[in-house]
Structure formats: C-alpha cells, structure tokens
Design a protein around this motif. Structure first.
Motif, mmCIF file in Angstrom:
data_model
loop_
_atom_site.group_PDB
_atom_site.id
_atom_site.type_symbol
_atom_site.label_atom_id
_atom_site.label_comp_id
_atom_site.label_asym_id
_atom_site.label_seq_id
_atom_site.Cartn_x
_atom_site.Cartn_y
_atom_site.Cartn_z
ATOM 1 N N ALA A 272 0.849 -1.183 0.000
ATOM 2 C CA ALA A 272 0.000 0.000 0.000
ATOM 3 C C ALA A 272 0.889 1.239 0.000
ATOM 4 N N ILE A 273 0.508 2.216 -0.828
ATOM 5 C CA ILE A 273 1.326 3.410 -1.021
ATOM 6 C C ILE A 273 0.586 4.631 -0.493
ATOM 7 N N HIS A 274 1.317 5.444 0.275
ATOM 8 C CA HIS A 274 0.747 6.684 0.795
ATOM 9 C C HIS A 274 1.761 7.804 0.544
ATOM 10 N N GLY A 275 1.703 8.370 -0.635
ATOM 11 C CA GLY A 275 2.599 9.463 -0.983
ATOM 12 C C GLY A 275 3.536 9.108 -2.120
ATOM 13 N N LEU A 276 3.938 10.135 -2.856
ATOM 14 C CA LEU A 276 4.796 9.927 -4.017
ATOM 15 C C LEU A 276 6.193 9.480 -3.605
ATOM 16 N N ASP A 277 6.711 10.011 -2.505
ATOM 17 C CA ASP A 277 8.020 9.567 -2.035
ATOM 18 C C ASP A 277 7.996 8.075 -1.689
ATOM 19 N N ALA A 278 6.895 7.623 -1.096
ATOM 20 C CA ALA A 278 6.770 6.204 -0.747
ATOM 21 C C ALA A 278 6.729 5.343 -2.010
ATOM 22 N N LEU A 279 6.024 5.814 -3.033
ATOM 23 C CA LEU A 279 5.979 5.076 -4.298
ATOM 24 C C LEU A 279 7.367 4.985 -4.913
ATOM 25 N N ASN A 280 8.063 6.113 -4.987
ATOM 26 C CA ASN A 280 9.391 6.114 -5.594
ATOM 27 C C ASN A 280 10.347 5.202 -4.837
ATOM 28 N N ALA B 250 9.538 2.566 -2.992
ATOM 29 C CA ALA B 250 9.138 1.167 -3.158
ATOM 30 C C ALA B 250 9.600 0.611 -4.495
ATOM 31 N N VAL B 251 9.488 1.415 -5.546
ATOM 32 C CA VAL B 251 9.929 0.949 -6.867
ATOM 33 C C VAL B 251 11.454 0.897 -6.929
ATOM 34 N N THR B 252 12.108 1.933 -6.407
ATOM 35 C CA THR B 252 13.580 1.976 -6.440
ATOM 36 C C THR B 252 14.187 0.749 -5.762
ATOM 37 N N ALA B 253 13.603 0.332 -4.649
ATOM 38 C CA ALA B 253 14.143 -0.802 -3.896
ATOM 39 C C ALA B 253 14.090 -2.102 -4.686
ATOM 40 N N ARG B 254 13.260 -2.143 -5.709
ATOM 41 C CA ARG B 254 13.071 -3.384 -6.466
ATOM 42 C C ARG B 254 13.631 -3.311 -7.891
ATOM 43 N N LEU B 255 14.269 -2.208 -8.252
ATOM 44 C CA LEU B 255 14.826 -2.102 -9.601
ATOM 45 C C LEU B 255 16.031 -3.031 -9.758
ATOM 46 N N PRO B 256 16.118 -3.748 -10.867
ATOM 47 C CA PRO B 256 17.297 -4.593 -11.099
ATOM 48 C C PRO B 256 18.593 -3.786 -11.164
ATOM 49 N N SER B 257 18.510 -2.568 -11.702
ATOM 50 C CA SER B 257 19.666 -1.680 -11.775
ATOM 51 C C SER B 257 19.173 -0.246 -11.860
ATOM 52 N N LYS B 258 19.913 0.660 -11.245
ATOM 53 C CA LYS B 258 19.563 2.073 -11.331
ATOM 54 C C LYS B 258 20.221 2.748 -12.525
ATOM 55 N N ASN C 105 17.125 14.545 -19.375
ATOM 56 C CA ASN C 105 15.806 14.094 -18.941
ATOM 57 C C ASN C 105 15.702 14.331 -17.431
ATOM 58 N N VAL C 106 14.627 13.848 -16.844
ATOM 59 C CA VAL C 106 14.431 13.991 -15.394
ATOM 60 C C VAL C 106 15.085 12.811 -14.693
ATOM 61 N N PRO C 107 16.182 12.998 -13.967
ATOM 62 C CA PRO C 107 16.768 11.869 -13.245
ATOM 63 C C PRO C 107 15.783 11.330 -12.211
ATOM 64 N N GLY C 108 15.684 10.012 -12.133
ATOM 65 C CA GLY C 108 14.714 9.415 -11.228
ATOM 66 C C GLY C 108 13.363 9.280 -11.890
ATOM 67 N N PHE C 109 12.295 9.508 -11.127
ATOM 68 C CA PHE C 109 10.943 9.210 -11.592
ATOM 69 C C PHE C 109 10.221 10.452 -12.109
ATOM 70 N N HIS C 110 9.395 10.208 -13.111
ATOM 71 C CA HIS C 110 8.514 11.231 -13.686
ATOM 72 C C HIS C 110 7.179 10.529 -13.946
ATOM 73 N N TRP C 111 6.113 11.000 -13.278
ATOM 74 C CA TRP C 111 4.817 10.316 -13.325
ATOM 75 C C TRP C 111 3.723 11.218 -13.887
ATOM 76 N N VAL D 158 1.720 14.082 -11.881
ATOM 77 C CA VAL D 158 1.430 13.596 -10.525
ATOM 78 C C VAL D 158 2.273 14.319 -9.484
ATOM 79 N N LEU D 159 1.581 14.863 -8.483
ATOM 80 C CA LEU D 159 2.222 15.477 -7.323
ATOM 81 C C LEU D 159 2.128 14.600 -6.081
ATOM 82 N N GLY D 160 1.145 13.729 -6.026
ATOM 83 C CA GLY D 160 0.971 12.842 -4.887
ATOM 84 C C GLY D 160 -0.018 11.747 -5.228
ATOM 85 N N CYS D 161 0.037 10.632 -4.495
ATOM 86 C CA CYS D 161 -0.892 9.533 -4.772
ATOM 87 C C CYS D 161 -0.997 8.619 -3.567
#
Length: 265
Positions: free
Chosen positions: A115-123, A125-133, A194-200, A213-216
């Motif tokens: 469960a996600i509460h906030g854009l920082d939390a989403l970023n 959660a996804v970052t922790a599971r990326l095969p490579s940055k 480009n935008v380093p990191g996430f762009h939603w 997206v500013l928050g979710c």
C-alpha cells in the motif's frame, strides 16, 4: 565438391547477415525523447514534432504540448492532452510538442507493491526493487486510487517565462477511483537531458482526466516495468533551442517544477 558447398554457404551467410543484424538491432525497446528537459526549463515551449510522428516512436510515455499547454500522457498508443483543470482530450495529429518521451511498452518485470501513501513512498518502493539504477524503465501501475493529486499548467503565450516561474500558475486537481500511472525512470547520468529518477503522469480509468502527478495513495497492487537499454534523442530544429546556454545546472529549478511550487503528497 566441398569447395563448392563451402562457397554456397558463405554466400548464404553473407546474404542473411544484414537481416540477422537488423533483427538483433531492433530487439528490445528504446526510449525515444524529443528535446531536453533543460531546454524546457529555460522556456523553449514550442517544438516541431507532431503527435502523428511522436506515436511512430512509441505507444507509452509523457510530455507536454506546444505553449506548455497542460500535460501529455501517451497510453495504449493514444496521446491524451490533460489541460489545466484536469480534463483530457485527444489532440490533433498535427498538434506539436516541445518535449516528450515515449517507448513501445513491452513489460517484462512485475513488482508487487505494498500500500502506497505518498509519491516519495511510491518512488522508494519501486527503487528498492529495480534490477539496476543505471537503466531506463517505463512503468505502468493500474489501481483503484484513494487519491491522485495532479497539476497542469495553462497554455502560455510569448515571451515565455522560465518553467520554474510558470509553475506558479499550475492548476491542482484531485482524482480518485480507477486509473493508470504512466511513469518513466531515468538514471542519474541523464541530468540536464531528462528527469533523473521518476517522472509520473496519470490518466483516469475512463480517460477523461489526468495530469502530472504530485501525490498519490492506493492499496497494494502490481507495477509493470519495461526495462530499456537504448536511448534515442532528437533535438529541436529551432533558433530558440540553438541560442540557449545549456551549460548551467538547473537541478534546483527541476525540483521545483517536478514537485510543484511546494511539495504536495
């Protein structure tokens, strides 16, 4: 006889080699980008790439329209324009963009998100599971959203102010219910391009609303990722772009623009 057959097979290999190379070269996706994020930050809001041409490069992605007219969301091969206020429409094929990124979305990775509460939390959660940055990823998340906070900026008129200044005019809209997050992850080494990191960006389930997206907030669901190792960049053919000084560091401006005039979850 052996010499004759050897010559035949050599000729066959040479004949098929270009085809085999073409298959290998086209295997896997590429992220196609028009213009640079620093040019957009500097106020270059008019480009010469049409929606029709953009969609030949991909069926999934994001950007904006000329004049910085709202937000562009490309999903399932359709380009949607999210205007200030959150309402969407489908722009004409001749409509142009000053900045956009698309790919042919072929997901190969599924991430189970809590469960996600906030854009920082989403970023996070996804970052922790990326095969490579150090790779690009296109990310699609379909969910029933408790809330998605979006923004879009009204169409601007020349002379254009820098994007960090124009962002103060953003119109914020909250959505809830079924929808889709369209995201891109770019490695840190694309800073300035480009935008380093996430762009939603976001689209409602009925495709009538959306924006940047500013928050979710949403319950646990899956994120579908397309891992991308190729990057293609087209630069605008314009005097406005050619006259720019792109040697500075616009990281602070970009942070303001990505989060809005103030951080909002």
């Amino acid at each position: 006889m052996r010499t004759k057959w050897s010559a035949f097979f050599l000729a066959l290999v040479l004949l098929l080699a270009p085809t085999a190379w073409a298959v290998r070269a086209s295997a896997g996706d590429a992220l196609y980008q028009y213009a640079t994020i620093d040019a957009l930050l500097a106020g270059v809001y008019d480009g010469n790439l049409t929606m029709d041409r953009l969609l030949t490069h991909g069926d999934f992605g994001l950007g904006t329209l000329n004049g910085l007219d709202g937000e562009l969301v490309v999903l399932d091969g359709v380009a949607y324009h999210a205007a200030a206020g959150g309402q969407t429409d489908i722009p004409a094929g001749a409509a142009m963009t000053p900045f956009a990124c698309v790919t042919h979305f072929t997901p190969g990775i599924v991430l189970a998100l809590p469960a996600i509460h906030g854009l920082d939390a989403l970023n996070a959660a996804v970052t922790a599971r990326l095969p490579s940055k150090n790779r690009f990823y296109a990310i699609r998340i379909d969910a029933a959203f408790d809330r998605v906070r979006t923004r879009a900026i009204p169409r601007q008129t020349p002379p254009y102010a820098p994007l960090a200044e124009v962002t103060k005019q953003q119109v914020i809209t909250d959505f809830s219910g079924p929808g889709t997050l369209v995201g891109l992850y770019s490695p840190d080494f694309v800073k300035g391009i480009n935008v380093p990191g996430f762009h939603w960006h976001f689209l409602t389930g009925d495709r009538t609303g959306g924006g940047h997206v500013l928050g979710c907030s949403f319950a646990s669901t899956d994120a579908h990722l397309d891992e991308i190792r190729s990057f293609a960049l087209d630069l605008p053919d314009s005097s406005d772009f050619d006259r720019l000084d792109l040697g500075g560091d616009r990281s602070r401006e970009l942070k303001i623009v990505e989060q809005g005039t103030s951080k909002t979850e």
